[in-house]
Every structure is written in C-alpha cells, then in structure tokens.
Design a protein around this motif. Structure first.
Motif, PDB file in Angstrom:
ATOM      1  N   LEU A  28      17.384  28.600  37.368  1.00 47.72           N
ATOM      2  CA  LEU A  28      16.878  27.747  36.144  1.00 47.72           C
ATOM      3  C   LEU A  28      18.005  27.517  35.057  1.00 47.72           C
ATOM      4  CD1 LEU A  28      13.149  28.983  35.752  1.00 47.72           C
ATOM      5  CD2 LEU A  28      13.927  26.576  36.697  1.00 47.72           C
ATOM      6  N   ILE A  44      12.719  22.188  32.967  1.00 50.14           N
ATOM      7  CA  ILE A  44      13.234  23.367  33.008  1.00 50.14           C
ATOM      8  C   ILE A  44      12.993  24.427  31.986  1.00 50.14           C
ATOM      9  CG2 ILE A  44      15.546  24.537  33.301  1.00 50.14           C
ATOM     10  CD1 ILE A  44      16.379  21.925  34.743  1.00 50.14           C
ATOM     11  N   GLU A  47       9.641  26.250  32.002  1.00 48.62           N
ATOM     12  CA  GLU A  47       9.639  26.943  32.835  1.00 48.62           C
ATOM     13  C   GLU A  47      10.596  28.150  32.623  1.00 48.62           C
ATOM     14  OE1 GLU A  47       9.983  27.153  37.709  1.00 48.62           O
ATOM     15  OE2 GLU A  47      10.594  25.440  36.658  1.00 48.62           O
ATOM     16  N   LEU A  48      11.434  28.344  31.913  1.00 55.40           N
ATOM     17  CA  LEU A  48      12.173  29.214  31.595  1.00 55.40           C
ATOM     18  C   LEU A  48      11.345  30.070  30.591  1.00 55.40           C
ATOM     19  CD1 LEU A  48      15.920  28.085  31.281  1.00 55.40           C
ATOM     20  CD2 LEU A  48      15.234  29.849  32.459  1.00 55.40           C
TER      21      LEU A  48
END
Length: 543
Positions: A28, A44, A47-48
């Motif tokens: 990622l 992203i 999600e990280l």
C-alpha cells in the motif's frame, strides 16, 4: 492489575496480525508513492490507517489525518466520516480516550445522516471497546449491542465482516464474564467460537478459547479452564503464532500460580518470557516476570526472585520509553497535520479569491461595454444628467461635511469646557486641602469625589437602577450589617460586586484611581476586612 490485564489484552490483539499485514502495508505504501489521483490516494490512506492502527497507531493517525485533508479537498462526506472513524480508532489505541470519544460522536452524526450502517457498526463497536477500557461495562455492553443491531439489518456473507462479528460476540462475552453474568458470557463465547471455526481462523479460535478458560475459572471449573487454555495453546503452536503463544503461556502460568502449582507455573511463565522477548511483546514479558518474581518469593528463592524483579523493572522502563516516544510522535504528527490543514485552507482561499477576482473582472468588463453602448446612444443627455447628479452629490457631501464638522466642534468644545472645569475645581480643592486640618481635608476629599461622581449622574443612576433590579436585596442586606456606610460607599460596593476594576470605576465616576484606592481602603476598614486576604469583591458576593 485489571488495567494491566486490559493493556495486555489490547497489545496482544495488536501483535497477532502484525506479521501477516506487513507485506500488505508495504504494498500500500508503494502504491501511495506512485499514485497521483487524489481519490486513489484517499482510498489507500484510509486502508493504511485501518491496517496500521493495531500495531502502529501513531502512524495510523498520520494517514487518517491525510485522509481527512484529501476528503475535504474532494468534498466527500462519506470518506471524510471514514477518516474521522480511523482517527478516533488511532487515538483509542494510543490511549487518548477523550479525543477518540469526541471523534466517534462526530462520526455517529455523519453516519446517521448518510445512512451508513457499516460506519455505524464500526463506531458502536469501538465505542464499546473504549468504555470497556475505562471500566464502564454498562456503556460498553450498550454500544456492543448497538453494533450487533447493525448486523441484523443485512445478510452477512463477507468473511471480513463475519470475522468482525465474531470479535464483537467475543467482546460481549468478555463484558458479561467481568460482570459475573456467566450464562450470557458462555452463550456469546460459543457463538463467537462457532463463527471462528466456520472461518477456520485459528487465532480467533484460540483467542475465544482463552477467554472461555477465564470464564470457567471464574465459575470454579478449573479442569475445563485448563483444557481451554491448553487447546488454545495447541492451536497457536500449529500456526506458529509467537505473540499468541506468549499470551497462552502467560494464561497457563497464571492458572498454575493461582493453584499454587509453582513447578508448572514456573515452566509456563519462563516460556511466556522467552516467547515475548522473541517478538518484543514487552507487556507480556512484564506481566510474566512479575508473576515469576512473586512465585520465587513464595518459594523463598530470593536470588531468582531478584533476577525476575530486575527483569520486570527493565521491561517497564522500556515500555515507558516506548510510550514517551509514541506521545512525542503523536504531537509531531498533530503539528504536521495542523500545518497541512492550514496550507490546504490557504490554497482553497486562494482559489476562491481568484474565482471572485475573475467574476468581478468579468462583471466590470460587461458593465463597461454596456455603459459604453448607452453612452454612444445618449451621449448628450448622459453628460447633462451626470453633471446634474454630480452637482447634487457635491452639494449633499458639502452639507453633510459642514454638519459633521459643526457637531464635532461642539462636542470637542463641550469636552474641553468640561475638562477645564474639572481641572480648575480639582486644583482649587487640592490647594485648599493642603491648608486645612485633617478633618477638613477629609471633607474636601469627599467634596472632590462627589463633584466627580455627579459629572454624569444620569449614567450612574441608570447603572444603580439596573443593579437594584438584578440584586433587589443587596443594599438592604448591606445596610442591615453595616449601618454607617455612606451612599458613595454603598455605590462603590455595588460597583465592586459587579467585579469592576479600580480603573473601570475611575472612568465611570470620573475620579482618579488614587481616590478610588483610598475609598477602597476606607471601605475595607468599615467592612472589617483590614488585615485579611479576602478581596472586597469576594466578600460582597454574600450579600
């Protein structure tokens, strides 16, 4: 001790998925570096943040802040709300519960407005965890059931959601176990274990089995408790989960310690320490070394007890250092986020300014073209009309200017005359005061104060009237206790009760600040406050 257990539980959950998620996180991060599209960046960073909050909440918070800035720039309410949830979760795992609570409540409002049941589930579940960490099990169970209600609204087939439901059921079982509602606890642990087996998630199964062991131990069923602990240990051995193994070894070591089986307790506690050291699971090492110290102390083995005690102190120092570094990182990231947010707002203001400048320029250009067109058609008439309007405008401006000048001159003259009179009378009275005896000097001083107090009697009277409307019994109560106060002193009491400073009272009464200080000193004496630390304003609050 309970707080340590909660912290240990949290740290264990943090480490369980750490090794599994490293490759995903690295991928990622690489994708983020090579992405230019803001929407892709937002996906992203979100999600990280979700991946990192378990093992690196400070870094998760940084990505959540970045998500917020991107969502604001894109104008997406749902993604912005998701960023708030991720920020709150990071703060939860950092230990900043007030900040986490504030953001979760903000996210609830946003999720309800958007009708987002997934977001509501996340918020309710994590609010339950937050209140559980704060030992508020009543609210914890309330929010866990709020979260469970969101699942009942849809048919769940996604494995990740099923796993989250299993963890939620397990958390409900934990709260019921702690509140000694053992039958309900057993029911929810069984539901969680069923889902874990359905998913073939060994770590989740081991986690539930471990808590079932605690439940059976609380119910007095020691054999069943040990059976669950050992079964959880075996599952973790099969999956080679070092963090889980360290946790299981500690649970079994605690079990044998409480049963006074010190030989077995020593074996498992040492295993817990070694496993914890291998994966830097320091809270587990701290708890294990503490039990090992108590074990050796009970056995009278003071040499090994000292070794275990020194290990416990060293680990606690390490944990303190880690916590301090984490807090420093949090402050640095908060500063960086605030800076970036300020830059974003500045950019937005700059864009808006360019937009409005363009709009205004276009408007003026169109207006100029239109005026030019009218001027070409009605040249002579327009010139005459403009000249007439100009003359009228000039006359009006001149009239207005003369009027204002007259008013200003009159006002200045009035102020000048008043100040000259005040100065003249005050100087004469001060001159007289120097040539009379002490008693007469007091009279002269009173006359000076009365003259200045009556310069604007209507203002003071209006203030006094409004004061009496708000504080009806003030003067009566004051007079009942202090009958020798003069009207000026009573008025000073009223002004002091309003928390007015010496300078404010001087301006209101047109007395010098020195005169007010003298009056205050005399008033303190009459109110029997001389030699005390209590202020006049505090004293007058009782009336």
């Amino acid at each position: 001790m309970r707080f340590s257990a909660l912290f240990l539980m949290l740290f264990c959950l943090v480490q369980l998925l750490k090794a599994q998620s490293v490759s995903s996180i690295d991928s990622l991060k690489k994708a983020l570096k090579h992405t230019e599209d803001e929407l892709s960046k937002l996906a992203i960073t979100n999600e990280l943040s979700e991946e990192l909050y378990k093992n690196n909440p400070s870094q998760a918070l940084a990505y959540a802040h970045e998500s917020e800035l991107l969502a604001q720039n894109l104008g997406s309410d749902s993604l912005l709300n998701n960023a708030y949830i991720n920020q709150a979760t990071a703060y939860l795992h950092i230990g900043n519960y007030p900040k986490a609570l504030q953001l979760y409540q903000k996210a609830i409002i946003g999720a309800q407005k958007l009708g987002d049941s997934n977001a509501l589930f996340s918020v309710y579940e994590r609010l339950g965890i937050l209140y559980h960490f704060q030992n508020n099990n009543r609210k914890a169970i309330q929010y866990f059931f709020y979260a469970l209600t969101q699942f009942s609204k849809k048919n769940i087939t996604n494995k990740k959601l099923i796993e989250r439901k299993a963890y939620l059921l397990k958390n409900i079982g934990i709260v019921y176990n702690e509140t000694k509602n053992y039958s309900m606890s057993a029911d929810y642990f069984n539901q969680a274990l069923t889902l874990a087996k359905q998913l073939n998630n060994h770590e989740l199964m081991a986690n539930v089995l471990n808590y079932q062991g605690s439940l059976f131990l609380n119910q007095g069923n020691k054999d069943l408790a040990l059976k669950q602990y050992l079964e959880a240990l075996q599952l973790r051995k099969e999956s080679n989960n070092k963090w889980g193994l360290a946790s299981s070894y500690l649970s079994i070591g605690q079990y044998y310690f409480n049963q006074k089986d010190y030989a077995n307790a020593e074996i498992y506690l040492k295993e817990a320490i070694e496993s914890g050291k291998q994966v830097n699971f320091w809270p587990n090492v701290s708890m294990s070394s503490l039990y090992l110290y108590q074990l050796y102390k009970q056995k009278g083995d003071y040499k090994n007890a000292l070794t275990a005690f020194e290990l416990n102190n060293a680990v606690n120092d390490t944990l303190f250092s880690i916590d301090r570094v984490r807090k420093m990182q949090q402050l640095e990231m908060q500063y960086d986020f605030d800076r970036k947010q300020a830059e974003l707002k500045a950019q937005q203001r700059k864009k808006e300014m360019y937009y409005w400048l363009g709009t205004i320029t276009l408007f003026f250009l169109l207006s100029a073209v239109f005026v030019l067109y009218l001027w070409q058609r009605n040249k002579t008439k327009k010139i005459e009309l403009e000249q007439l309007n100009l003359q009228l405008a000039n006359q009006e401006l001149e009239t207005d200017l003369v009027t204002k000048e007259q008013e200003l001159a009159a006002h200045i003259k009035h102020l000048s005359s008043k100040n000259e009179l005040i100065n003249e009378v005050s100087e004469k009275l001060l001159a007289i005061k120097q040539n009379v005896n002490a008693k007469t000097q007091n009279s002269v001083q009173k006359i000076t104060m009365d003259i200045q107090a009556n310069l604007q009697p209507e203002l003071l009277d209006e203030l006094e009237l409004r004061f009496q409307q708000v504080n009806e019994n003030f003067y009566k109560n004051l007079n009942d206790k202090f009958v020798d106060l003069t009207p000026s002193e009573r008025r000073l009491c009223a002004l002091l009760k309003l928390n007015m400073s010496t300078k404010d009272i001087s301006t209101m009464t047109h007395q010098s600040t020195k005169a007010i200080d003298v009056a205050r000193t005399r008033l303190r004496k009459k109110l029997n406050l001389t030699g005390t630390d209590q202020s006049l304003a505090e004293f007058l609050e009782q009336f």
